[in-house]
Design an enzyme around this catalytic site. Structure first.
Site, PDB file in Angstrom:
ATOM      1  CE  LYS A   1      -4.180  -2.144   1.583  1.00 47.53           C
ATOM      2  NZ  LYS A   1      -3.806  -3.559   1.818  1.00 47.53           N
TER       3      LYS A   1
HETATM    4  C1  PLP Z   1      -4.534  -4.600   1.330  1.00 50.53           C
HETATM    5  C2  PLP Z   1      -3.791  -5.851   1.200  1.00 50.53           C
HETATM    6  C3  PLP Z   1      -4.197  -6.849   0.300  1.00 50.53           C
HETATM    7  C4  PLP Z   1      -5.449  -6.731  -0.544  1.00 50.53           C
HETATM    8  O1  PLP Z   1      -5.348  -5.733  -1.520  1.00 50.53           O
HETATM    9  P1  PLP Z   1      -6.687  -5.170  -2.215  1.00 50.53           P
HETATM   10  O2  PLP Z   1      -6.256  -4.030  -3.043  1.00 50.53           O
HETATM   11  O3  PLP Z   1      -7.569  -4.742  -1.075  1.00 50.53           O
HETATM   12  O4  PLP Z   1      -7.287  -6.275  -2.978  1.00 50.53           O
HETATM   13  C5  PLP Z   1      -3.404  -7.983   0.202  1.00 50.53           C
HETATM   14  N1  PLP Z   1      -2.302  -8.148   0.959  1.00 50.53           N
HETATM   15  C6  PLP Z   1      -1.897  -7.215   1.835  1.00 50.53           C
HETATM   16  C7  PLP Z   1      -0.671  -7.473   2.645  1.00 50.53           C
HETATM   17  C8  PLP Z   1      -2.610  -6.041   1.980  1.00 50.53           C
HETATM   18  O5  PLP Z   1      -2.193  -5.115   2.848  1.00 50.53           O
END
Ligand code: PLP
Length: 493
Positions: free
Chosen positions: A142
């Site tokens: 993220k």
């Molecule tokens: C947020 C997250 C996901 C999922 O991603 P999306 O964009 O919500 O599908 C998967 N793995 C980790 C470690 C995350 O932080």
């Protein structure tokens, strides 16, 4: 279709083939070719990029999307030799309205905080390509989007001499990434809700140890979906939204999707070059459908993707949808990959809009029905899946732990549990072209799962080790829109 509608569709079809520059909302090719954004629900006038970023959720309750998707097929060869930030500029410049040098500066600043020169290195392990997306400040993918979004907000707010209050909801990783994206910024206050007791201790420590006075952590007595519902309601209260200049950091914000499109090109082009293959597959551990949706857009832009493999944990509403056409709500299970413990994926509406042939009226009917009944279905028309580009599957705790153990034993490589779900489901797909598995977090963020898999917690990262013993700050609130509204109101100017 009226004459104007026809004219528009005609121009659009030409532009998709040639170079897909956006049309303005009269269907006329603007002299200044900046992308406009429309809502999936079709009830707002097209807006520019900066406005779309500040708006977050569209004012008609829909999600914002570019009016046209540029076709970059002709540029792929040239793009294959660019550095990450050079590529980010080329991709983002197609969708933004910032002066080019300003966009470059925002990109440079955003990725200077990463701990790897390549930003998102692609490593080959056991026959798969692991795309390491965890080298940012909070060790989850993220950061790729939220470092960019934070700097973009600051840039726009300074330019317009404005202030902003961000309200967000997190299942764990978004919160810390968002907080690190905007901490200390003078024009921004950030309020982040997380489900009390349902994020990992490390995730909680990452968020609540940030003591900058523009940061507010709220532990809500409910699930992540409850937090997301509160968020949606606050954003749909337009009076409240306008009065307090609410901004959004959740993946409903188009700028997040945009930043994530970049690494699909980066990894895809690299893997094709290395292997000589003309197509690639991506396996994506999925929760809110943000990450994989970015891959879907990259594919629509012309990146030759043969398969998007959607991987879920036990919370498998999305996997069920792609396999059966039925999308229905269930209760949320707490799993060892908590950042994917989601039932209602906020970006799914964006995909559904394209699936329905960009028909807002049809989409509205479906979304309204889903809001009422929690259960909708689309016609497969005799096909055995919803979309031939996608395959979908899920991996439960046992499969996740076994995959972590196998990769550690065989290749001395530690997968975090989210990545392990993606690798597990990805390996079930029997394609010949390179398989790129998105690695969404550093394993040290989820030491509990690593310990369960290996009998010992082998995962370590100095950044996380340094958190222990730090002072933390967090407020507990009931699962109620009015409680959160009141809390925010008392702390904004
Ligand atoms: C947020 C997250 C996901 C999922 O991603 P999306 O964009 O919500 O599908 C998967 N793995 C980790 C470690 C995350 O932080």
């Amino acid at each position: 279709m009226g004459l104007v509608g026809f004219h528009r569709a005609f121009l659009r079809s030409i532009f998709k083939r040639v170079h897909a520059f956006p049309l303005d909302h009269h269907g006329i090719v603007s002299k200044v070719l900046f992308m406009k954004y429309i809502s999936t629900r079709g009830d707002i006038d097209p807006v520019g990029f900066k406005q779309a970023v500040m708006m977050g959720l569209a004012r008609d309750g829909g999600l914002l999307l570019p009016e046209a998707i540029p076709d970059v097929t002709e540029r792929l060869q040239e793009w294959a030799s660019l550095s990450y930030t050079e590529l980010a500029f080329e991709v983002m410049n197609l969708f933004t309205d910032l002066p080019e040098n300003d966009l470059k500066a925002v990109i440079e600043k955003s990725y200077s905080t990463f701990r790897d020169d390549e930003i998102t290195p692609l490593v080959e392990v056991g026959g798969v390509h692991i795309l390491e997306l965890f080298h940012g400040p909070t060790l989850a993918f993220k950061d790729l989007a939220l470092q960019f979004l934070g700097n973009l907000f600051e840039y726009i707010l300074e330019e317009e001499d404005q202030y902003m209050n961000i309200i967000g909801a997190t299942s764990g990783d978004t919160g810390s990434a968002a907080i690190y994206g905007v901490r200390g910024m003078e024009r921004i206050k950030i309020f982040v809700m997380h489900p009390d007791g349902l994020v990992s201790p490390v995730q909680k420590a990452q968020m609540t140890s940030v003591l900058d006075d523009n940061v507010f952590n709220l532990a809500v007595d409910g699930t992540f979906d409850d937090c997301q519902a509160i968020l949606k309601e606050l954003f749909n209260d337009l009076e409240f939204k306008d009065k307090h200049s609410l901004g959004s950091i959740n993946s409903i914000n188009w700028a997040r999707i945009l930043a994530q499109i970049v690494y699909y090109f980066y990894a895809g082009l690299q893997a094709m070059k290395k292997s000589g293959s003309e197509t690639v597959r991506f396996s994506v551990p999925t929760g809110n459908f943000g990450d994989i949706f970015a891959g879907y857009i990259a594919s629509r832009m012309g990146l030759p993707v043969s398969k998007l493999i959607l991987a879920t944990n036990e919370n498998d509403i999305l996997a069920r949808f792609f396999n059966s056409g039925r999308y229905y709500m269930d209760s949320v299970n707490a799993t060892i990959s908590p950042s994917m413990d989601i039932q209602i994926a906020s970006n799914f509406e964006r995909y559904l809009y394209y699936w329905l042939g960009e028909d807002s009226a049809k989409l509205k009917v479906l979304m309204e029905k889903f809001a009422e009944t929690g259960d909708i279905a689309v016609e497969l028309g005799g096909k055995d899946s919803v979309d031939s580009l996608f395959t979908a599957g899920s991996g439960d705790a046992q499969a996740t732990l076994a995959t972590i153990k196998q990769f550690y034993t065989d290749y001395s490589y530690l997968l975090d549990p989210h990545t392990a779900v993606g690798v597990y489901v990805g390996l079930q797909d029997k394609g010949d072209d390179p398989l790129i598995c998105l690695s969404t977090a550093h394993p040290a963020k989820f030491g509990g799962a690593i310990k369960d898999a290996l009998g010992q917690d082998k995962a370590y990262h100095p950044v996380l080790a340094a958190l222990s013993g730090l002072p933390m700050h967090c407020e507990s609130l009931p699962n109620s829109v009015s409680a959160v509204r009141e809390y925010v109101e008392q702390r904004v100017d």
